[in-house]
Write an enzyme that holds these catalytic residues in place. Structure first.
Site, short mmCIF file in Angstrom:
data_model
loop_
_atom_site.label_atom_id
_atom_site.label_comp_id
_atom_site.label_asym_id
_atom_site.label_seq_id
_atom_site.Cartn_x
_atom_site.Cartn_y
_atom_site.Cartn_z
N GLU A 29 39.79 32.03 35.40
CA GLU A 29 39.95 32.14 33.94
C GLU A 29 41.24 31.45 33.53
O GLU A 29 42.25 31.60 34.22
CB GLU A 29 39.95 33.62 33.53
CG GLU A 29 38.61 34.29 33.86
CD GLU A 29 38.56 35.78 33.54
OE1 GLU A 29 39.55 36.32 33.00
OE2 GLU A 29 37.53 36.40 33.83
N HIS A 84 36.70 36.73 28.35
CA HIS A 84 37.20 38.01 28.86
C HIS A 84 37.74 38.85 27.70
O HIS A 84 38.86 39.37 27.75
CB HIS A 84 38.29 37.80 29.92
CG HIS A 84 38.50 39.02 30.79
ND1 HIS A 84 38.91 38.95 32.09
CD2 HIS A 84 38.32 40.34 30.54
CE1 HIS A 84 39.00 40.16 32.62
NE2 HIS A 84 38.65 41.03 31.69
N ARG A 100 34.09 41.75 36.84
CA ARG A 100 35.10 40.80 37.30
C ARG A 100 34.39 39.54 37.80
O ARG A 100 33.40 39.63 38.53
CB ARG A 100 35.96 41.39 38.43
CG ARG A 100 36.97 42.44 37.97
CD ARG A 100 38.10 41.80 37.12
NE ARG A 100 39.09 42.76 36.63
CZ ARG A 100 39.10 43.30 35.42
NH1 ARG A 100 38.16 43.00 34.55
NH2 ARG A 100 40.07 44.13 35.06
N1 LIG Z 1 35.48 42.88 30.74
C1 LIG Z 1 36.50 43.69 30.52
O1 LIG Z 1 37.30 43.49 29.62
C2 LIG Z 1 36.66 44.90 31.39
C3 LIG Z 1 37.37 45.99 30.91
C4 LIG Z 1 37.46 47.13 31.71
C5 LIG Z 1 36.89 47.16 32.96
N2 LIG Z 1 36.26 46.04 33.43
C6 LIG Z 1 35.67 46.03 34.77
O2 LIG Z 1 34.44 46.72 34.72
C7 LIG Z 1 34.14 47.22 36.03
C8 LIG Z 1 33.74 48.68 35.94
O3 LIG Z 1 34.82 49.44 35.44
P1 LIG Z 1 34.77 51.05 35.54
O4 LIG Z 1 35.85 51.56 34.65
O5 LIG Z 1 33.38 51.53 35.39
O6 LIG Z 1 35.25 51.24 37.06
P2 LIG Z 1 34.85 52.44 38.03
O7 LIG Z 1 35.90 52.44 39.09
O8 LIG Z 1 34.61 53.71 37.27
O9 LIG Z 1 33.44 51.97 38.62
C9 LIG Z 1 33.35 50.94 39.56
C10 LIG Z 1 32.18 51.29 40.45
O10 LIG Z 1 32.01 50.25 41.41
C11 LIG Z 1 31.50 50.87 42.56
N3 LIG Z 1 31.59 50.05 43.76
C12 LIG Z 1 32.62 49.92 44.64
N4 LIG Z 1 32.26 49.13 45.67
C13 LIG Z 1 30.98 48.76 45.43
C14 LIG Z 1 30.06 47.94 46.13
N5 LIG Z 1 30.38 47.38 47.32
N6 LIG Z 1 28.86 47.75 45.59
C15 LIG Z 1 28.50 48.32 44.42
N7 LIG Z 1 29.32 49.13 43.72
C16 LIG Z 1 30.55 49.34 44.22
C17 LIG Z 1 32.36 52.14 42.69
O11 LIG Z 1 31.76 53.08 43.55
C18 LIG Z 1 32.38 52.60 41.24
O12 LIG Z 1 31.35 53.52 40.97
C19 LIG Z 1 35.39 46.96 36.87
O13 LIG Z 1 35.21 45.79 37.63
C20 LIG Z 1 36.46 46.74 35.84
O14 LIG Z 1 37.52 45.95 36.35
C21 LIG Z 1 36.11 44.93 32.67
#
Ligand SMILES: NC(=O)c1ccc[n+]([C@@H]2O[C@H](COP(=O)([O-])OP(=O)(O)OC[C@H]3O[C@@H](n4cnc5c(N)ncnc54)[C@H](O)[C@@H]3O)[C@@H](O)[C@H]2O)c1
Length: 349
Positions: A274, A293, A245
């Site tokens: 965005e 994105h 994000r």
């Molecule tokens: N670019 C895209 O199109 C797209 C698509 C899907 C997901 N995403 C994004 O990718 C990211 C990961 O998605 P995911 O499915 O693995 O989510 P997830 O919830 O499985 O993993 C997120 C991780 O972030 C960790 N986290 C929380 N607070 C934290 C902190 N202070 N410091 C470090 N880590 C911390 C959590 O413990 C968790 O392990 C998310 O931000 C999601 O929104 C982007």
């Protein structure tokens, strides 16, 4: 056909010619279950109004927001609103919970495509693919000697946030025999090690990694986690990839670090605001790869997100609680439990 359970799809799935812009999202699973489905007619692209979703038991939606206006005291709301994607910042979860409506998301559909996208962006950056493409197109073939790449094999890679996407990424990158560092305050050393990563502090990761990949959830704690201080800790030859994000990275500080050569490059699929402004300094930088994105938008993502959302809808149709619930407190509400139990009875009848 089971006319007692109707599924509506938000109109943003269709382009002007009536084609589903996402391609195959696995709708045949609804056909196989005998559930009638239709694209919502009246809805605008911005919001799901109550009148448009009236009469539907489930709504599969991507872009429109869900607000108070999506509900009306006169209209029985759907039992499930299934979001095609993982974000729900445009969904008023409290309003849904108060109406005993469960909201689901599709993290299992996105994890592999997003992990693969991060690897694609990292390799493109290291191999200078975008610059080399421009050299050929602009007749600057001989300039190639200025654009030596950086191999990935045996390098140290740091992931910030070690959830679903990062776990898949660690598995995908394994053939390059990297050292994988992870910073995630919600993971244990042991569980990270099981997935091939060493859990370290943020500062240790930043100071050690050749490539830093942002894969954390956006929370108040991660907002601007990668700021000027963090960027100054990175090695001069290191690169940053953000597929999570935009607001996790302080974009102005990143632009400055790239402009000064304090870090070597960046690949960004997400931005603080965005769409990215066309006068952003990032746009003119050769050591930056940008994507709107959408780097993980593939047929795999379409089918993964669609199948996940439809699985949630079929669970609810059978009277079962779905797996990836955004408003988990709804599961304990008597009103929702009653609605779900009624569904179970009707499906069994
Ligand atoms: N670019 C895209 O199109 C797209 C698509 C899907 C997901 N995403 C994004 O990718 C990211 C990961 O998605 P995911 O499915 O693995 O989510 P997830 O919830 O499985 O993993 C997120 C991780 O972030 C960790 N986290 C929380 N607070 C934290 C902190 N202070 N410091 C470090 N880590 C911390 C959590 O413990 C968790 O392990 C998310 O931000 C999601 O929104 C982007």
């Amino acid at each position: 056909m089971n006319e007692h359970f109707r599924v509506g799809l938000s109109p943003d799935f269709l382009d002007e010619s009536g084609r589903n812009v996402w391609g195959d999202i696995g709708l045949e699973a609804l056909d196989a279950a005998g559930l009638p489905w239709a694209y919502l007619r009246g809805s605008g692209p911005d919001e799901l109004p109550a009148a448009d979703i009236a009469g539907y038991d489930a709504v599969l939606f991507a872009a429109p927001a869900v607000t108070e206006r999506s509900f009306s005291d006169e209209i029985e709301p759907p039992l499930i609103l299934a979001r095609f994607g993982v974000g729900y910042d445009t969904v008023d979860l409290d309003a849904c919970t108060r109406r005993d409506v469960v909201v689901t998301i599709t993290p299992d559909g996105a994890r592999r495509p997003v992990a693969a996208s991060a690897l694609a962006m990292l390799l493109a950056l290291q191999h200078r693919i975008v610059v080399k493409d421009r050299l050929v197109r602009t007749g600057r073939w001989a300039d190639k000697t200025r654009w030596m790449g950086t191999g990935l094999t045996g390098r140290t890679v740091g992931v910030i946030g070690f959830g679903s996407v990062a776990s898949d990424f660690a598995a995908l990158i394994a053939p390059f025999s990297p050292r994988v560092l992870a910073y995630d305050p919600h993971r244990t050393r042991e569980s990270a090690a099981e997935q091939g990563a060493e859990l370290v502090t943020l500062d240790e990761l930043l100071a050690t990694a050749d490539a830093v990949l942002v894969m954390a959830a956006l929370t108040p704690e991660t907002h601007h986690l990668i700021d000027e201080r963090a960027l100054n800790l990175m090695k001069p030859g290191a690169v940053l990839v953000n597929v999570a994000r935009g607001p996790i990275v302080h974009e102005k500080a990143l632009s400055a670090a790239l402009a000064d050569g304090r870090i070597a490059g960046a690949a960004l699929d997400v931005f603080e605001h965005e769409p990215l402004a066309t006068d952003s300094p990032l746009i003119a930088m050769d050591n930056v790869i940008l994507s709107p994105h959408a780097v993980s938008w593939t047929d795999e993502m379409s089918l993964g997100n669609g199948s996940s959302a439809i699985t949630a809808i079929l669970d609810v149709y059978k009277g079962r609680a779905p797996r990836f619930v955004a408003n988990r407190e709804v599961l304990e509400r008597p009103g929702f439990r009653r609605r779900l139990a009624e569904r179970a009875e009707r499906s069994a009848a």
